[in-house]
Write a protein that holds these residues in place. Sequence first.
Motif, PDB file in Angstrom:
ATOM      1  N   LEU A 193       0.834  -1.208   0.000  1.00  0.00           N
ATOM      2  CA  LEU A 193       0.000   0.000   0.000  1.00  0.00           C
ATOM      3  C   LEU A 193       0.863   1.251   0.000  1.00  0.00           C
ATOM      4  O   LEU A 193       1.705   1.441   0.882  1.00  0.00           O
ATOM      5  N   LYS A 194       0.657   2.097  -1.022  1.00  0.00           N
ATOM      6  CA  LYS A 194       1.198   3.454  -1.004  1.00  0.00           C
ATOM      7  C   LYS A 194       0.115   4.339  -0.393  1.00  0.00           C
ATOM      8  O   LYS A 194      -0.907   4.602  -1.025  1.00  0.00           O
ATOM      9  N   PRO A 195       0.291   4.782   0.844  1.00  0.00           N
ATOM     10  CA  PRO A 195      -0.778   5.553   1.484  1.00  0.00           C
ATOM     11  C   PRO A 195      -0.871   6.977   0.917  1.00  0.00           C
ATOM     12  O   PRO A 195      -0.016   7.413   0.132  1.00  0.00           O
ATOM     13  N   VAL A 420       4.167  -0.071 -16.326  1.00  0.00           N
ATOM     14  CA  VAL A 420       3.544   0.086 -15.015  1.00  0.00           C
ATOM     15  C   VAL A 420       2.425   1.121 -15.079  1.00  0.00           C
ATOM     16  O   VAL A 420       2.485   2.070 -15.863  1.00  0.00           O
ATOM     17  N   LEU A 421       1.403   0.922 -14.235  1.00  0.00           N
ATOM     18  CA  LEU A 421       0.242   1.816 -14.196  1.00  0.00           C
ATOM     19  C   LEU A 421       0.184   2.564 -12.871  1.00  0.00           C
ATOM     20  O   LEU A 421      -0.880   3.003 -12.430  1.00  0.00           O
ATOM     21  N   THR A 422       1.309   2.750 -12.233  1.00  0.00           N
ATOM     22  CA  THR A 422       1.350   3.259 -10.865  1.00  0.00           C
ATOM     23  C   THR A 422       1.603   4.765 -10.765  1.00  0.00           C
ATOM     24  O   THR A 422       1.223   5.389  -9.777  1.00  0.00           O
ATOM     25  N   GLN A 423       2.272   5.353 -11.761  1.00  0.00           N
ATOM     26  CA  GLN A 423       2.750   6.720 -11.611  1.00  0.00           C
ATOM     27  C   GLN A 423       1.668   7.786 -11.457  1.00  0.00           C
ATOM     28  O   GLN A 423       1.899   8.798 -10.773  1.00  0.00           O
ATOM     29  N   PRO A 424       0.472   7.629 -12.059  1.00  0.00           N
ATOM     30  CA  PRO A 424      -0.535   8.689 -11.859  1.00  0.00           C
ATOM     31  C   PRO A 424      -0.779   9.018 -10.392  1.00  0.00           C
ATOM     32  O   PRO A 424      -1.003  10.186 -10.039  1.00  0.00           O
ATOM     33  N   PHE A 425      -0.694   8.025  -9.517  1.00  0.00           N
ATOM     34  CA  PHE A 425      -1.017   8.266  -8.115  1.00  0.00           C
ATOM     35  C   PHE A 425       0.170   8.830  -7.336  1.00  0.00           C
ATOM     36  O   PHE A 425       0.002   9.298  -6.212  1.00  0.00           O
ATOM     37  N   ASN A 426       1.362   8.828  -7.945  1.00  0.00           N
ATOM     38  CA  ASN A 426       2.482   9.583  -7.391  1.00  0.00           C
ATOM     39  C   ASN A 426       2.440  11.025  -7.861  1.00  0.00           C
ATOM     40  O   ASN A 426       3.033  11.903  -7.237  1.00  0.00           O
ATOM     41  N   LEU A 427       1.740  11.283  -8.950  1.00  0.00           N
ATOM     42  CA  LEU A 427       1.518  12.666  -9.376  1.00  0.00           C
ATOM     43  C   LEU A 427       0.470  13.335  -8.505  1.00  0.00           C
ATOM     44  O   LEU A 427       0.521  14.551  -8.290  1.00  0.00           O
ATOM     45  N   THR A 428      -0.484  12.564  -7.986  1.00  0.00           N
ATOM     46  CA  THR A 428      -1.609  13.150  -7.253  1.00  0.00           C
ATOM     47  C   THR A 428      -1.508  12.995  -5.742  1.00  0.00           C
ATOM     48  O   THR A 428      -2.180  13.710  -5.010  1.00  0.00           O
ATOM     49  N   GLY A 429      -0.738  12.026  -5.264  1.00  0.00           N
ATOM     50  CA  GLY A 429      -0.626  11.790  -3.829  1.00  0.00           C
ATOM     51  C   GLY A 429      -1.756  10.981  -3.237  1.00  0.00           C
ATOM     52  O   GLY A 429      -1.902  10.904  -2.021  1.00  0.00           O
ATOM     53  N   GLN A 430      -2.574  10.339  -4.084  1.00  0.00           N
ATOM     54  CA  GLN A 430      -3.710   9.554  -3.608  1.00  0.00           C
ATOM     55  C   GLN A 430      -3.276   8.147  -3.206  1.00  0.00           C
ATOM     56  O   GLN A 430      -2.271   7.634  -3.701  1.00  0.00           O
ATOM     57  N   PRO A 431      -4.019   7.497  -2.312  1.00  0.00           N
ATOM     58  CA  PRO A 431      -3.636   6.146  -1.885  1.00  0.00           C
ATOM     59  C   PRO A 431      -3.891   5.123  -2.982  1.00  0.00           C
ATOM     60  O   PRO A 431      -4.875   5.207  -3.717  1.00  0.00           O
ATOM     61  N   ALA A 432      -2.995   4.152  -3.076  1.00  0.00           N
ATOM     62  CA  ALA A 432      -3.144   3.079  -4.061  1.00  0.00           C
ATOM     63  C   ALA A 432      -2.418   1.847  -3.544  1.00  0.00           C
ATOM     64  O   ALA A 432      -1.291   1.943  -3.053  1.00  0.00           O
ATOM     65  N   ALA A 450      -7.180   1.983  -5.966  1.00  0.00           N
ATOM     66  CA  ALA A 450      -6.848   3.372  -5.647  1.00  0.00           C
ATOM     67  C   ALA A 450      -8.095   4.128  -5.197  1.00  0.00           C
ATOM     68  O   ALA A 450      -9.226   3.791  -5.565  1.00  0.00           O
ATOM     69  N   GLY A 451      -7.862   5.173  -4.418  1.00  0.00           N
ATOM     70  CA  GLY A 451      -8.966   5.994  -3.934  1.00  0.00           C
ATOM     71  C   GLY A 451      -8.575   7.452  -3.854  1.00  0.00           C
ATOM     72  O   GLY A 451      -7.418   7.818  -4.083  1.00  0.00           O
ATOM     73  N   PRO A 452      -9.516   8.318  -3.513  1.00  0.00           N
ATOM     74  CA  PRO A 452      -9.203   9.741  -3.324  1.00  0.00           C
ATOM     75  C   PRO A 452      -8.334   9.944  -2.088  1.00  0.00           C
ATOM     76  O   PRO A 452      -8.187   9.042  -1.254  1.00  0.00           O
ATOM     77  N   ARG A 453      -7.756  11.116  -1.963  1.00  0.00           N
ATOM     78  CA  ARG A 453      -6.905  11.408  -0.813  1.00  0.00           C
ATOM     79  C   ARG A 453      -7.637  11.130   0.494  1.00  0.00           C
ATOM     80  O   ARG A 453      -8.801  11.458   0.655  1.00  0.00           O
ATOM     81  N   HIS A 454      -6.898  10.476   1.406  1.00  0.00           N
ATOM     82  CA  HIS A 454      -7.376  10.146   2.755  1.00  0.00           C
ATOM     83  C   HIS A 454      -8.471   9.082   2.769  1.00  0.00           C
ATOM     84  O   HIS A 454      -9.087   8.863   3.814  1.00  0.00           O
ATOM     85  N   ALA A 455      -8.650   8.393   1.642  1.00  0.00           N
ATOM     86  CA  ALA A 455      -9.567   7.249   1.630  1.00  0.00           C
ATOM     87  C   ALA A 455      -8.780   5.946   1.789  1.00  0.00           C
ATOM     88  O   ALA A 455      -9.177   4.904   1.262  1.00  0.00           O
ATOM     89  N   ASP A 456      -7.689   6.004   2.539  1.00  0.00           N
ATOM     90  CA  ASP A 456      -6.873   4.812   2.766  1.00  0.00           C
ATOM     91  C   ASP A 456      -7.709   3.691   3.385  1.00  0.00           C
ATOM     92  O   ASP A 456      -7.493   2.510   3.081  1.00  0.00           O
ATOM     93  N   ASP A 457      -8.657   4.047   4.254  1.00  0.00           N
ATOM     94  CA  ASP A 457      -9.479   3.018   4.887  1.00  0.00           C
ATOM     95  C   ASP A 457     -10.358   2.300   3.875  1.00  0.00           C
ATOM     96  O   ASP A 457     -10.568   1.086   3.964  1.00  0.00           O
ATOM     97  N   ASP A 458     -10.873   3.017   2.874  1.00  0.00           N
ATOM     98  CA  ASP A 458     -11.665   2.366   1.826  1.00  0.00           C
ATOM     99  C   ASP A 458     -10.794   1.419   1.000  1.00  0.00           C
ATOM    100  O   ASP A 458     -11.230   0.322   0.628  1.00  0.00           O
TER     101      ASP A 458
END
Length: 478
Positions: A193-195, A420-432, A450-458
Amino acid sequence: MVAPPTRATAAGLARAIRDGEYSPTEVVDATLERIRQRNERTNAFVTVTDDLAREAAEDAARAIDEGEPLGPLHGVPVAIKDLDDVAGVRTTSGSLLYEDRVAESDSPFVARLKDAGAIVVGKTNTPEFGLGTTTDNRVAGPTGTPFDPDRVSGGSSGGAGAALADRLVPMAPGSDAGGSVRIPASFCGVYGLKPTQGVVPNVTRPNGFASHTPFSTKGPLARTVEDAALSLDVMAGTHPRDPFSVPKRGEYRDAVDRPVDELDIAYSPDMGVYPVDPDVRDVLEDAVSAFERAGATVDAIDPDLGHDNEEILDAYYTMATVRWRSLLENLSEEGFDPLGEDRDRLRPYLVDLVLDAEEPATRVYKRADVVRTDVLDGLADLFAEYDLLVTATCGTTPFPHGEEPAEIDGTEIEPYRGWVLTQPFNLTGQPAASAPSGFVGGLPVGMQIAGPRHADDDVIAASAALERRRPWRDAYPE
């Protein structure tokens, strides 16, 4: 009946130690013996801290005997990526320049793991300075996936992924600036998990603001979602020396048991723009039905990221090249000369990627921020309608060492990061996260959630629901 120490989860070990079924010394001795017997197979560990681990285990046993309060990970072995510091242990960062460097203090998240009772048993392999989607360097050599050691384990937390999948340790956190937690999770069949950016403090020096472009963070890797959530609970929280750190929002472990019947999930294996191998697609198509069986709503839909995968990768490289070059230039303050006499001590891949790359002009750098904004807006539009987005983590399965893919399903790709399909969420800082979803020819496939910011619990709740419906704990090679 409690599982043998090297087959048990971190949560199971913590319970067994508290209940007196295992002592910390038994657990650590079994862990070190398994590392001794099997590490040569994958080359997951760079350094094994036998003496320090046994000393810590004896202290942990003494604390139990004396009735001291026990932390949530008391006596549980953990491995630390060789980019991060453990006091009294060398941190090579995969570089000949740091081959003999010994850390004077713990990285903040390492200190938190120790405070929770975890026992460090060694350092896991990483590419030089963590720059790579596969794990190889001139200090320790390559790390392979336990499913086929002749194939890559992913990067840059490849040693961590391999150590987990080969049951050398139950917990091995990593770091992620472009997929470095999620790619090894995919290629090694474990959970990573990348939080949300800032959840786990990332104290960087001499540039304390370096982790924002692209966003990079520490994150848990483990064999189970519960173990990852437990370690995230320990590592999370603000830190005065990380300007991006954020307060902890509840207990992440609680999300593991939460139902998902109210979640609306968007499913797009390729995000509409990435090449994905047909066999990987087939695995994901089968696995995504687990969410529906758990009660969630799943719709097939592609986000509008505003750009194709090549444009997104170009923006990522533009930002990352500036950051990487700054990292190498900072070495001069430590007495190294990476642009001169120490150049030959660096891995040729790193020289080509950073030193010989054209440094972006300011206008190009800021244009990359516009691409980054478009990606953020596209994902924000999607998350206005859906709680989560499910995709492939990687467009391919683990490939042989030194044979980076040049194409996927007939589409030419950039060989080092085009799969890899991971980099978009390093551009945005969202959990994935990347969760195991099945196999192609005996090689693991990861599903990115992946989810919106601070939706790590989801993200954690959905990951746990997938694990309950499609358990992967017994899929690891012996």
